[in-house]
Design a protein around this motif. Structure first.
Motif, PDB file in Angstrom:
ATOM      1  N   GLU A   1       0.817  -1.221   0.000  1.00 23.81           N
ATOM      2  CA  GLU A   1       0.000   0.000   0.000  1.00 23.81           C
ATOM      3  C   GLU A   1       0.850   1.270   0.000  1.00 23.81           C
ATOM      4  O   GLU A   1       0.484   2.265  -0.634  1.00 23.81           O
ATOM      5  CB  GLU A   1      -0.915   0.000   1.228  1.00 23.81           C
TER       6      GLU A   1
ATOM      7  N   THR B   1      -7.428  -7.784  -1.187  1.00 24.73           N
ATOM      8  CA  THR B   1      -7.377  -6.630  -2.086  1.00 24.73           C
ATOM      9  C   THR B   1      -6.263  -5.699  -1.629  1.00 24.73           C
ATOM     10  O   THR B   1      -5.901  -5.672  -0.450  1.00 24.73           O
ATOM     11  CB  THR B   1      -8.703  -5.834  -2.107  1.00 24.73           C
ATOM     12  N   SER B   2      -5.721  -4.921  -2.571  1.00 26.56           N
ATOM     13  CA  SER B   2      -4.704  -3.936  -2.234  1.00 26.56           C
ATOM     14  C   SER B   2      -4.487  -3.041  -3.447  1.00 26.56           C
ATOM     15  O   SER B   2      -5.166  -3.170  -4.473  1.00 26.56           O
ATOM     16  CB  SER B   2      -3.395  -4.617  -1.824  1.00 26.56           C
ATOM     17  N   LYS B   3      -3.531  -2.130  -3.320  1.00 28.01           N
ATOM     18  CA  LYS B   3      -3.147  -1.247  -4.434  1.00 28.01           C
ATOM     19  C   LYS B   3      -1.787  -0.673  -4.128  1.00 28.01           C
ATOM     20  O   LYS B   3      -1.352  -0.647  -2.970  1.00 28.01           O
ATOM     21  CB  LYS B   3      -4.188  -0.138  -4.651  1.00 28.01           C
ATOM     22  N   THR B   4      -1.098  -0.199  -5.148  1.00 31.83           N
ATOM     23  CA  THR B   4       0.209   0.419  -4.933  1.00 31.83           C
ATOM     24  C   THR B   4       0.124   1.915  -5.182  1.00 31.83           C
ATOM     25  O   THR B   4      -0.769   2.398  -5.895  1.00 31.83           O
ATOM     26  CB  THR B   4       1.287  -0.170  -5.871  1.00 31.83           C
ATOM     27  N   ASN B   5       1.065   2.616  -4.613  1.00 35.85           N
ATOM     28  CA  ASN B   5       1.184   4.048  -4.874  1.00 35.85           C
ATOM     29  C   ASN B   5       2.042   4.334  -6.102  1.00 35.85           C
ATOM     30  O   ASN B   5       2.372   5.491  -6.381  1.00 35.85           O
ATOM     31  CB  ASN B   5       1.752   4.771  -3.657  1.00 35.85           C
TER      32      ASN B   5
ATOM     33  N   ARG C   1       0.921   3.518  -9.071  1.00 34.86           N
ATOM     34  CA  ARG C   1      -0.052   3.816 -10.132  1.00 34.86           C
ATOM     35  C   ARG C   1      -0.362   5.307 -10.153  1.00 34.86           C
ATOM     36  O   ARG C   1      -0.101   6.021  -9.174  1.00 34.86           O
ATOM     37  CB  ARG C   1      -1.328   3.002  -9.935  1.00 34.86           C
TER      38      ARG C   1
ATOM     39  N   ARG D   1      -5.624   5.741  -7.427  1.00 36.20           N
ATOM     40  CA  ARG D   1      -5.262   5.222  -6.107  1.00 36.20           C
ATOM     41  C   ARG D   1      -6.453   5.012  -5.184  1.00 36.20           C
ATOM     42  O   ARG D   1      -6.298   4.541  -4.064  1.00 36.20           O
ATOM     43  CB  ARG D   1      -4.229   6.141  -5.451  1.00 36.20           C
TER      44      ARG D   1
ATOM     45  N   GLN E   1      -8.979  -0.381  -5.239  1.00 40.18           N
ATOM     46  CA  GLN E   1      -8.258  -1.568  -4.792  1.00 40.18           C
ATOM     47  C   GLN E   1      -8.351  -2.639  -5.878  1.00 40.18           C
ATOM     48  O   GLN E   1      -9.360  -2.764  -6.573  1.00 40.18           O
ATOM     49  CB  GLN E   1      -8.858  -2.094  -3.491  1.00 40.18           C
ATOM     50  N   SER E   2      -7.292  -3.409  -6.014  1.00 39.86           N
ATOM     51  CA  SER E   2      -7.248  -4.490  -6.987  1.00 39.86           C
ATOM     52  C   SER E   2      -7.259  -5.836  -6.277  1.00 39.86           C
ATOM     53  O   SER E   2      -6.969  -5.930  -5.084  1.00 39.86           O
ATOM     54  CB  SER E   2      -5.980  -4.371  -7.842  1.00 39.86           C
TER      55      SER E   2
ATOM     56  N   TYR F   1     -14.510   4.790  -7.854  1.00 41.10           N
ATOM     57  CA  TYR F   1     -14.421   3.360  -8.182  1.00 41.10           C
ATOM     58  C   TYR F   1     -15.204   2.508  -7.182  1.00 41.10           C
ATOM     59  O   TYR F   1     -14.986   1.300  -7.096  1.00 41.10           O
ATOM     60  CB  TYR F   1     -12.954   2.922  -8.191  1.00 41.10           C
TER      61      TYR F   1
END
Length: 272
Positions: free
Chosen positions: A31, A84-88, A90, A95, A98-99, A125
């Motif tokens: 994250e 689920t998560s996401k990176t900074n 992108r 942001r 979550q993917s 989203y």
């Protein structure tokens, strides 16, 4: 007869052994990036070893981190697999999405007690994350797994995501989307967080540990207020793994949550 109902009840009891619980959050490497950790704790095994040794009730991790630390938490702390998560890395406008980072079957294979997924209520989203959430919920029900929703109100129309009315809205959305546990923001006072707990209508609410407080005792005071307001505990990461004594910090949090120790009494464990 639905065995899944019994399974969910038993797993929730392991996460909240006294009706309250302390969960160590360890999704920050994705994250926020590895720079979130002090260099000596960059290896996940180092910090997980410390918090498990301190007696934490549960650890919440993405599947990969859970796998490489399995010998440390197995049989000693409950596992919550965050799927689920996401990176900074992108673009900034993406942001608030979550993917998919794993599946309920991964949690089952790892021997977890629960699964977790984030919904950014108010995000552009929101609909995509709700589709993820309901797929996770559908699969978890089959296996008797409770679902922890990281209920975070964030979006272009939200001016203050810690505002009690905004947090209450997110919590209401969480219970109406079937959350079994809710992680959400602390609203700044015992009185306002009591309103958040009331909005959850009996579903256990855990405070998000959030950014590092300048003084650790102030964080313990937040935890104390949450518990007094009827919250069931805390999901804490940075306020523990950025502390000079993570094991002692975790013990201090446990004392406040499970033994109603005062922050002044509990902070001594972190100062050792």
């Amino acid at each position: 007869m639905s065995y899944s109902i019994a399974g969910k009840h038993l797993r929730l009891k392991r996460i909240l052994p006294t009706g309250r619980g302390v969960v160590f959050a360890f999704d920050h490497g994705v994250e926020h990036g590895p720079g979130d950790f002090p260099r000596e704790y960059l290896d996940p095994r180092v910090i997980i070893g410390k918090v498990v040794e301190a007696g934490v009730d549960a650890v919440m991790m993405l599947p990969g981190a859970a796998f490489i630390t399995r010998d440390l938490w197995a049989g000693r702390a409950s596992l919550i697999v965050k799927v689920t998560s996401k990176t900074n890395l992108r673009p900034e406008d993406g942001r608030l999405l979550q993917s998919v980072f794993g599946h309920v079957e991964d949690a089952v294979a790892l021997g977890a007690e629960a699964v977790a997924a984030t919904v950014y209520w108010g995000s552009q989203y929101e609909d995509a994350m709700l589709r993820q959430w309901f797929e996770v919920k559908r699969q978890a029900e089959r296996y008797g797994y409770p679902c922890l929703q990281l209920s975070y109100p964030r979006g272009p129309a939200i001016k203050n995501m810690y505002d009690v009315e905004v947090v209450k809205y997110g919590v209401r959305a969480a219970i109406e989307s079937g959350a079994d546990l809710i992680k959400t923001y602390y609203t700044g006072s015992l009185e306002s967080f009591r309103e958040v707990v009331e909005a959850a209508a009996g579903i256990p609410v855990l405070m998000s540990g959030g950014a590092v407080r300048e003084r650790f005792i102030d964080f313990l005071r937040d935890v104390e207020n949450v518990v007094k307001a009827g919250g069931r505990g805390v999901v804490v990461g940075r306020n523990v793994f950025r502390h000079r004594n993570p094991a002692g910090a975790m013990k201090a949090v446990m004392k406040v949550v499970h033994e109603d120790a005062s922050p002044e009494e509990a902070v001594k464990y972190a100062e050792q």
